[in-house]
Design an enzyme around this catalytic site. Structure first.
Site, PDB file in Angstrom:
ATOM      1  N   ARG A  66       0.265  -6.996  -2.906  1.00  0.00           N
ATOM      2  CA  ARG A  66      -0.275  -7.604  -4.123  1.00  0.00           C
ATOM      3  C   ARG A  66       0.283  -6.957  -5.389  1.00  0.00           C
ATOM      4  NH1 ARG A  66      -4.108  -8.226  -0.059  1.00  0.00           N
ATOM      5  NH2 ARG A  66      -4.578  -6.023  -0.207  1.00  0.00           N
TER       6      ARG A  66
ATOM      7  N   GLU B 151      -8.315   2.991   3.941  1.00  0.00           N
ATOM      8  CA  GLU B 151      -9.711   2.760   4.303  1.00  0.00           C
ATOM      9  C   GLU B 151      -9.808   2.217   5.740  1.00  0.00           C
ATOM     10  OE1 GLU B 151     -11.571  -0.026   1.599  1.00  0.00           O
ATOM     11  OE2 GLU B 151     -13.575   0.577   2.216  1.00  0.00           O
TER      12      GLU B 151
HETATM   13  C1  PRP Z   1      -4.555  -2.569   0.100  1.00  0.00           C
HETATM   14  C2  PRP Z   1      -4.407  -2.655  -1.400  1.00  0.00           C
HETATM   15  C3  PRP Z   1      -3.743  -1.349  -1.733  1.00  0.00           C
HETATM   16  C4  PRP Z   1      -4.307  -0.388  -0.710  1.00  0.00           C
HETATM   17  C5  PRP Z   1      -5.348   0.500  -1.339  1.00  0.00           C
HETATM   18  O1  PRP Z   1      -3.359  -2.934   0.696  1.00  0.00           O
HETATM   19  O2  PRP Z   1      -3.652  -3.779  -1.790  1.00  0.00           O
HETATM   20  O3  PRP Z   1      -2.334  -1.416  -1.595  1.00  0.00           O
HETATM   21  O4  PRP Z   1      -4.893  -1.192   0.327  1.00  0.00           O
HETATM   22  O5  PRP Z   1      -5.925   1.374  -0.416  1.00  0.00           O
HETATM   23  P1  PRP Z   1      -5.884   2.960  -0.551  1.00  0.00           P
HETATM   24  O6  PRP Z   1      -6.211   3.306  -1.952  1.00  0.00           O
HETATM   25  O7  PRP Z   1      -6.929   3.414   0.430  1.00  0.00           O
HETATM   26  O8  PRP Z   1      -4.532   3.414  -0.141  1.00  0.00           O
HETATM   27  P2  PRP Z   1      -3.139  -2.938   2.262  1.00  0.00           P
HETATM   28  O9  PRP Z   1      -2.620  -1.616   2.699  1.00  0.00           O
HETATM   29  O10 PRP Z   1      -4.366  -3.462   2.927  1.00  0.00           O
HETATM   30  O11 PRP Z   1      -1.905  -3.889   2.473  1.00  0.00           O
HETATM   31  P3  PRP Z   1      -1.537  -5.412   2.165  1.00  0.00           P
HETATM   32  O12 PRP Z   1      -1.230  -5.447   0.691  1.00  0.00           O
HETATM   33  O13 PRP Z   1      -0.328  -5.625   2.989  1.00  0.00           O
HETATM   34  O14 PRP Z   1      -2.726  -6.260   2.516  1.00  0.00           O
HETATM   35  N1  ADE Z   2      -7.625  -1.849   0.354  1.00  0.00           N
HETATM   36  C1  ADE Z   2      -8.358  -0.862   0.837  1.00  0.00           C
HETATM   37  N2  ADE Z   2      -9.662  -1.145   0.770  1.00  0.00           N
HETATM   38  C2  ADE Z   2      -9.742  -2.389   0.223  1.00  0.00           C
HETATM   39  C3  ADE Z   2     -10.816  -3.233  -0.120  1.00  0.00           C
HETATM   40  N3  ADE Z   2     -12.070  -2.853   0.096  1.00  0.00           N
HETATM   41  N4  ADE Z   2     -10.544  -4.438  -0.673  1.00  0.00           N
HETATM   42  C4  ADE Z   2      -9.258  -4.806  -0.891  1.00  0.00           C
HETATM   43  N5  ADE Z   2      -8.206  -4.049  -0.567  1.00  0.00           N
HETATM   44  C5  ADE Z   2      -8.449  -2.849  -0.027  1.00  0.00           C
END
Ligand code: PRP
Ligand code: ADE
Length: 177
Positions: free
Chosen positions: A64, A101
């Site tokens: 994103r 997370e």
């Molecule tokens: C989500 C979000 C951040 C990250 C934040 O992406 O878009 O990049 O988690 O989490 P953190 O602060 O615990 O590191 P995700 O890794 O789920 O990947 P995606 O964008 O491919 O869905």
């Molecule tokens: N990445 C890690 N935790 C998330 C949450 N709660 N919502 C969206 N993106 C995430």
């Protein structure tokens, strides 16, 4: 009536319970992107914050952060570089592993994506544990970048990510929590 731009964005974010795992409430930004007014309000918040920061590049985190970062880079007349999940970049890369997370992951950047001393804004949609932003900023610093700030739409303060990021010396900006 004047509506605070951050409130406008906050109201458009959707919370999805128990996704991608039971117990996780996922903050979904797709409604913000889908609504032209919310999308513009959001991007303009970032544009006004960074237009006088003499940035050289915007680095966006997979996936994103790509949407936000590329639009912002275009508006600021800057280049954009991707911080990608493992195995997606074709040229020489540097890599950092981290935990989130809901699992573990590795991010990579091309070794030639930043020149030493360049002033880089790091952007993603959300800070949860902060693991992704810490890993991405480590990659940028290994390449010699000056990470001016780490920006996101949402901070989840109860997961401690923004505090952990500040402790690494990074400046943070989030639109809402
Ligand atoms: C989500 C979000 C951040 C990250 C934040 O992406 O878009 O990049 O988690 O989490 P953190 O602060 O615990 O590191 P995700 O890794 O789920 O990947 P995606 O964008 O491919 O869905
Ligand atoms: N990445 C890690 N935790 C998330 C949450 N709660 N919502 C969206 N993106 C995430």
């Amino acid at each position: 009536m004047h509506i605070d731009p951050a409130d406008h964005v906050r109201k458009a974010i959707r919370s999805v319970p128990n996704w991608p795992k039971p117990g996780i409430t996922f903050r979904d930004i797709t409604p913000v992107l889908q609504d032209p007014r919310s999308f513009r309000v959001l991007i303009d918040l970032f544009v006004y914050r960074y237009m006088r920061q003499r940035l050289d590049l915007v680095a966006g985190v997979d996936a994103r952060g790509f949407i936000l970062g590329s639009v912002l880079a275009y508006e600021l007349n800057l280049g954009f570089v991707p911080v990608r999940k493992k195995g997606k970049l074709p040229f020489d890369t540097v890599a950092e592993e981290y935990s989130l997370e809901y699992g573990n992951a590795t991010v990579e950047m091309h070794t030639d994506s930043v020149r030493p001393g360049q002033r880089v804004l790091l952007i993603d949609d959300l800070i949860a544990t902060g693991g992704t932003m810490v890993a991405a900023s480590k990659l940028l610093q290994r390449l010699g970048a000056n990470v001016v700030e780490a920006a996101a739409i949402i901070d989840l303060p109860y997961l401690g990510g923004s505090t952990a990021l500040k402790e690494t010396g990074l400046d943070i900006y989030t639109v809402c929590s």
